[in-house]
Write an enzyme that holds these catalytic residues in place. Structure first.
Site, PDB file in Angstrom:
ATOM      1  N   LYS A  38      -1.035  -9.257   9.903  1.00 47.77           N
ATOM      2  CA  LYS A  38      -2.052  -8.424   9.630  1.00 47.77           C
ATOM      3  C   LYS A  38      -2.263  -8.433   8.317  1.00 47.77           C
ATOM      4  O   LYS A  38      -1.624  -8.278   7.363  1.00 47.77           O
ATOM      5  CB  LYS A  38      -1.501  -6.716   9.680  1.00 47.77           C
ATOM      6  CG  LYS A  38      -2.475  -5.801   9.612  1.00 47.77           C
ATOM      7  CD  LYS A  38      -2.238  -4.527  10.022  1.00 47.77           C
ATOM      8  CE  LYS A  38      -1.681  -3.550   8.831  1.00 47.77           C
ATOM      9  NZ  LYS A  38      -2.290  -3.027   7.874  1.00 47.77           N
ATOM     10  N   ARG A  51       6.937  -3.046   5.656  1.00 46.12           N
ATOM     11  CA  ARG A  51       8.060  -3.099   4.498  1.00 46.12           C
ATOM     12  C   ARG A  51       9.412  -3.368   5.200  1.00 46.12           C
ATOM     13  O   ARG A  51      10.191  -4.052   4.791  1.00 46.12           O
ATOM     14  CB  ARG A  51       7.873  -1.937   3.873  1.00 46.12           C
ATOM     15  CG  ARG A  51       6.719  -1.732   2.927  1.00 46.12           C
ATOM     16  CD  ARG A  51       6.362  -0.330   2.360  1.00 46.12           C
ATOM     17  NE  ARG A  51       5.914   0.461   3.507  1.00 46.12           N
ATOM     18  CZ  ARG A  51       5.419   1.714   3.211  1.00 46.12           C
ATOM     19  NH1 ARG A  51       5.467   2.360   2.103  1.00 46.12           N
ATOM     20  NH2 ARG A  51       4.780   2.154   4.405  1.00 46.12           N
ATOM     21  N   ASP A 109     -18.481   3.594   7.575  1.00 40.66           N
ATOM     22  CA  ASP A 109     -19.670   3.616   7.002  1.00 40.66           C
ATOM     23  C   ASP A 109     -20.989   3.920   7.758  1.00 40.66           C
ATOM     24  O   ASP A 109     -20.671   4.271   9.061  1.00 40.66           O
ATOM     25  CB  ASP A 109     -20.087   2.283   6.120  1.00 40.66           C
ATOM     26  CG  ASP A 109     -20.797   2.544   4.870  1.00 40.66           C
ATOM     27  OD1 ASP A 109     -21.769   3.261   4.904  1.00 40.66           O
ATOM     28  OD2 ASP A 109     -20.613   2.191   3.885  1.00 40.66           O
ATOM     29  N   LYS A 167     -10.473  -1.204   8.296  1.00 41.82           N
ATOM     30  CA  LYS A 167     -10.716   0.100   8.665  1.00 41.82           C
ATOM     31  C   LYS A 167     -12.213   0.429   8.084  1.00 41.82           C
ATOM     32  O   LYS A 167     -12.475   1.472   7.422  1.00 41.82           O
ATOM     33  CB  LYS A 167      -9.697   1.301   8.159  1.00 41.82           C
ATOM     34  CG  LYS A 167      -8.272   1.171   8.680  1.00 41.82           C
ATOM     35  CD  LYS A 167      -7.368   2.038   8.154  1.00 41.82           C
ATOM     36  CE  LYS A 167      -6.024   2.180   8.361  1.00 41.82           C
ATOM     37  NZ  LYS A 167      -5.285   0.913   7.768  1.00 41.82           N
ATOM     38  N   ASP A 216      -7.398  -5.674   8.902  1.00 41.96           N
ATOM     39  CA  ASP A 216      -7.300  -4.028   9.096  1.00 41.96           C
ATOM     40  C   ASP A 216      -7.933  -3.576   7.699  1.00 41.96           C
ATOM     41  O   ASP A 216      -7.290  -3.187   6.810  1.00 41.96           O
ATOM     42  CB  ASP A 216      -5.781  -3.773   9.009  1.00 41.96           C
ATOM     43  CG  ASP A 216      -5.457  -2.369   9.111  1.00 41.96           C
ATOM     44  OD1 ASP A 216      -6.367  -1.462   9.672  1.00 41.96           O
ATOM     45  OD2 ASP A 216      -4.454  -1.732   8.766  1.00 41.96           O
ATOM     46  N   THR A 242      -0.914   6.986  10.804  1.00 37.47           N
ATOM     47  CA  THR A 242       0.620   7.296  10.980  1.00 37.47           C
ATOM     48  C   THR A 242       1.265   7.993   9.695  1.00 37.47           C
ATOM     49  O   THR A 242       2.089   8.724   9.996  1.00 37.47           O
ATOM     50  CB  THR A 242       1.350   6.191  11.252  1.00 37.47           C
ATOM     51  OG1 THR A 242       0.796   5.024  10.468  1.00 37.47           O
ATOM     52  CG2 THR A 242       1.097   5.602  12.770  1.00 37.47           C
TER      53      THR A 242
END
Ligand code: C5P
Length: 237
Positions: free
Chosen positions: A39, A213, A71, A68, A66, A119
């Site tokens: 990603k 992470r 607009d 997102k 990603d 999340t």
């Protein structure tokens, strides 16, 4: 439970949240014997523009971009058009019906995922943003709508995956971030709130899990990947 033929190497999408293309390449080289899906998010895209995306695709791996997009419909359409010939597999967007329709019309060969509720949001964050619905209901509402509007799938936590998989069927792709190994309990110091293990996400109906992470900051990333993949295999139908 949903049936799928996704290869194990594509079940985990490693989030390359780093500040340089060199670091991203280092992670890919370390993980690619086990993982072939990566990603690229805001940080790496700002640091390397399309260079990292192109490098990963040229290496034969899949990319989830990603960014997102959110607009007005025309701007989202034009942004999606900038991406749709790059070999990207998944791209993320969100918005109302008109925005989603514009993105869907411009997606080309990519699969479009609608972000439902981040999340990192809990119930209190919803109230703070003036939203009265529960997280679970809003995720479900947005997922149903995204599917109706022609989106290929959604990004949601593993906690909401089960209801979506049961009610919305196998056609909907569910991609789940907020993965933490070993525990389904939230750590106060973590920004992620709606967390589950990789196995639980897959058991609940997710097709892919997004992991950043826990893998990229691990002393031994391959060991964590192998543990998660074992958990995933044990949780598959
Ligand atoms: O490091 P961690 O595993 O928490 O990374 C999760 C990744 O998934 C981050 O890159 C974050 O931007 C992304 N993401 C998320 N929640 C969403 C959508 C994307 O955590 N709803």
């Amino acid at each position: 439970m949903h049936k799928t033929t996704i290869p194990l190497q594509e079940r985990i999408i490693v989030a390359l949240d780093v500040n340089s293309p060199e670091l991203a390449k280092e992670i890919v080289r370390k993980c690619e014997s086990h993982v072939t899906f990566y990603k690229v998010g805001l940080q790496l895209f700002m640091a390397s523009w399309f260079d990292s995306v192109d490098w990963i695709v040229d290496r034969g791996h899949k990319v989830m971009l990603d960014l997102k997009f959110f607009d007005i419909p025309e701007t989202v359409k034009l942004a999606v058009e900038q991406v749709n010939s790059r070999g990207v597999s998944f791209a993320t967007i969100h918005g109302n019906d008109a925005i989603i329709r514009a993105a869907v019309a411009a997606r080309g060969d990519m699969q479009l995922l609608a972000v439902t509720v981040l999340t990192s949001f809990g119930e209190e964050d919803m109230r703070a943003m003036g939203m009265t619905q529960s997280v679970a209901d809003l995720v479900y509402f947005r997922a149903k709508k995204a599917l109706e509007l022609g989106c290929d799938g959604v990004v949601s936590s593993g906690l909401e995956a089960e209801r979506m998989r049961q009610d919305l069927g196998d056609k909907l792709l569910i991609v789940t971030p907020g993965i933490r190994p070993g525990a389904n309990v939230c750590d106060e110091s973590d920004d992620q709130k709606r967390i589950v293990t990789a196995g639980m996400a897959i058991r609940n109906g997710a097709n892919h899990v997004v992991v950043g992470r826990p893998i990229t900051r691990a002393a031994d990333p391959i060991r964590i990947i192998e543990q998660m993949q074992q958990d995933i295999v044990a949780s598959c139908p």
